[in-house]
Design a protein around this motif. Structure first.
Motif, PDB file in Angstrom:
ATOM      1  N   LEU A  34       4.660  11.006 -44.265  1.00 25.52           N
ATOM      2  CA  LEU A  34       4.589  12.333 -44.880  1.00 25.52           C
ATOM      3  C   LEU A  34       5.876  13.087 -44.615  1.00 25.52           C
ATOM      4  CD1 LEU A  34       1.016  13.044 -43.607  1.00 25.52           C
ATOM      5  CD2 LEU A  34       1.626  12.624 -45.987  1.00 25.52           C
ATOM      6  N   ALA A  35       6.126  14.082 -45.422  1.00 23.14           N
ATOM      7  CA  ALA A  35       7.384  14.815 -45.281  1.00 23.14           C
ATOM      8  C   ALA A  35       7.216  16.262 -45.703  1.00 23.14           C
ATOM      9  CB  ALA A  35       8.472  14.157 -46.125  1.00 23.14           C
ATOM     10  N   TRP A  36       8.048  17.101 -45.150  1.00 23.95           N
ATOM     11  CA  TRP A  36       8.204  18.484 -45.594  1.00 23.95           C
ATOM     12  C   TRP A  36       9.548  18.616 -46.300  1.00 23.95           C
ATOM     13  CZ3 TRP A  36       4.851  22.452 -45.844  1.00 23.95           C
ATOM     14  CH2 TRP A  36       3.677  22.373 -45.091  1.00 23.95           C
ATOM     15  N   TYR A  37       9.508  19.342 -47.392  1.00 24.36           N
ATOM     16  CA  TYR A  37      10.695  19.627 -48.180  1.00 24.36           C
ATOM     17  C   TYR A  37      10.844  21.145 -48.295  1.00 24.36           C
ATOM     18  CZ  TYR A  37      10.131  14.810 -49.866  1.00 24.36           C
ATOM     19  OH  TYR A  37       9.995  13.452 -49.950  1.00 24.36           O
ATOM     20  N   ARG A  38      12.027  21.565 -48.700  1.00 23.76           N
ATOM     21  CA  ARG A  38      12.212  22.976 -49.022  1.00 23.76           C
ATOM     22  C   ARG A  38      13.191  23.118 -50.174  1.00 23.76           C
ATOM     23  NH1 ARG A  38      15.400  24.993 -43.555  1.00 23.76           N
ATOM     24  NH2 ARG A  38      17.383  23.910 -43.938  1.00 23.76           N
ATOM     25  N   GLN A  44      18.922  22.507 -54.785  1.00 29.79           N
ATOM     26  CA  GLN A  44      18.013  21.389 -54.970  1.00 29.79           C
ATOM     27  C   GLN A  44      17.016  21.300 -53.823  1.00 29.79           C
ATOM     28  OE1 GLN A  44      20.451  17.854 -55.526  1.00 29.79           O
ATOM     29  NE2 GLN A  44      20.433  18.141 -57.737  1.00 29.79           N
ATOM     30  N   ARG A  45      15.884  20.709 -54.116  1.00 27.78           N
ATOM     31  CA  ARG A  45      14.892  20.487 -53.084  1.00 27.78           C
ATOM     32  C   ARG A  45      15.442  19.475 -52.081  1.00 27.78           C
ATOM     33  NH1 ARG A  45       9.028  19.647 -55.429  1.00 27.78           N
ATOM     34  NH2 ARG A  45       9.697  21.619 -56.312  1.00 27.78           N
ATOM     35  N   GLU A  46      15.271  19.755 -50.797  1.00 28.64           N
ATOM     36  CA  GLU A  46      15.756  18.848 -49.764  1.00 28.64           C
ATOM     37  C   GLU A  46      14.637  18.485 -48.797  1.00 28.64           C
ATOM     38  OE1 GLU A  46      18.540  20.232 -46.841  1.00 28.64           O
ATOM     39  OE2 GLU A  46      17.588  22.207 -46.651  1.00 28.64           O
ATOM     40  N   LEU A  47      14.699  17.262 -48.308  1.00 33.78           N
ATOM     41  CA  LEU A  47      13.746  16.801 -47.310  1.00 33.78           C
ATOM     42  C   LEU A  47      14.220  17.301 -45.951  1.00 33.78           C
ATOM     43  CD1 LEU A  47      12.183  13.265 -47.103  1.00 33.78           C
ATOM     44  CD2 LEU A  47      12.955  14.452 -45.052  1.00 33.78           C
ATOM     45  N   VAL A  48      13.346  17.974 -45.214  1.00 39.28           N
ATOM     46  CA  VAL A  48      13.748  18.521 -43.912  1.00 39.28           C
ATOM     47  C   VAL A  48      13.130  17.776 -42.739  1.00 39.28           C
ATOM     48  CG1 VAL A  48      14.214  20.823 -44.801  1.00 39.28           C
ATOM     49  CG2 VAL A  48      11.953  20.310 -43.946  1.00 39.28           C
ATOM     50  N   ALA A  49      11.976  17.161 -42.936  1.00 41.52           N
ATOM     51  CA  ALA A  49      11.334  16.452 -41.826  1.00 41.52           C
ATOM     52  C   ALA A  49      10.376  15.409 -42.388  1.00 41.52           C
ATOM     53  CB  ALA A  49      10.574  17.418 -40.926  1.00 41.52           C
ATOM     54  N   ARG A  50      10.264  14.308 -41.680  1.00 40.68           N
ATOM     55  CA  ARG A  50       9.320  13.275 -42.085  1.00 40.68           C
ATOM     56  C   ARG A  50       8.633  12.713 -40.847  1.00 40.68           C
ATOM     57  NH1 ARG A  50      12.738   8.758 -44.969  1.00 40.68           N
ATOM     58  NH2 ARG A  50      14.132  10.488 -45.402  1.00 40.68           N
ATOM     59  N   ILE A  51       7.426  12.200 -41.065  1.00 35.23           N
ATOM     60  CA  ILE A  51       6.675  11.577 -39.979  1.00 35.23           C
ATOM     61  C   ILE A  51       5.978  10.341 -40.541  1.00 35.23           C
ATOM     62  CG2 ILE A  51       4.671  13.102 -40.380  1.00 35.23           C
ATOM     63  CD1 ILE A  51       4.172  12.966 -37.323  1.00 35.23           C
ATOM     64  N   GLY A  55       3.660   8.003 -36.345  1.00 36.32           N
ATOM     65  CA  GLY A  55       4.054   9.181 -35.591  1.00 36.32           C
ATOM     66  C   GLY A  55       5.536   9.333 -35.323  1.00 36.32           C
ATOM     67  N   SER A  56       6.366   8.408 -35.795  1.00 33.99           N
ATOM     68  CA  SER A  56       7.817   8.566 -35.626  1.00 33.99           C
ATOM     69  C   SER A  56       8.323   9.693 -36.518  1.00 33.99           C
ATOM     70  CB  SER A  56       8.526   7.264 -35.985  1.00 33.99           C
ATOM     71  OG  SER A  56       8.141   6.233 -35.111  1.00 33.99           O
ATOM     72  N   ARG A  57       9.261  10.462 -35.979  1.00 38.12           N
ATOM     73  CA  ARG A  57       9.733  11.663 -36.680  1.00 38.12           C
ATOM     74  C   ARG A  57      11.235  11.619 -36.930  1.00 38.12           C
ATOM     75  NH1 ARG A  57       6.095  13.191 -32.638  1.00 38.12           N
ATOM     76  NH2 ARG A  57       4.362  14.528 -33.314  1.00 38.12           N
TER      77      ARG A  57
END
Length: 114
Positions: A34-38, A44-51, A55-57
């Motif tokens: 899963l990921a958070w974007y902003r 442009q939309r960018e990916l800021v965090a993924r897991i 559970g690896s981040r």
């Protein structure tokens, strides 16, 4: 069809904190990374965090040490704890998989004032 519902955004002063939540419908939640974007205005939309499912981040450099992504498979929810917020974090935040395989939700607005 998977539905994504983001919440938790708001207006906060620089240095403040917010915790975003994304509720994901469907039983496939636990097997997916899963990921958070902003997306900021005019950018442009960018990916800021993924897991990963395990559970690896990973984080984009601009949020390392300030943001923490987590997941609760029992609740089909992914979170983004955001600390030490900066005005440049102002954006609409969305969740999805890293491959963006699901239809986008409405997002949640985060506004950081200086």
């Amino acid at each position: 069809q998977v539905q994504l519902v983001e919440s938790g955004g708001g207006l906060v002063q620089a240095g403040g904190s917010l915790r975003l939540s994304c509720a994901v419908s469907g039983s496939i939640f636990s097997i997916n990374a899963l990921a958070w974007y902003r997306q900021a205005p005019g950018k442009q939309r960018e990916l800021v965090a993924r897991i990963t499912a395990g559970g690896s981040r990973n984080y984009v450099d601009s949020v390392k040490g300030r943001f923490t992504i987590s997941r609760d498979n029992a609740k089909n929810t992914v979170y983004l704890q955001m600390n030490s917020l900066k005005p440049e974090d102002t954006a609409v935040y969305y969740c999805n998989t890293p491959a963006m395989i699901w239809s986008w939700g409405q997002g949640t607005q985060v506004t950081v004032s200086s």
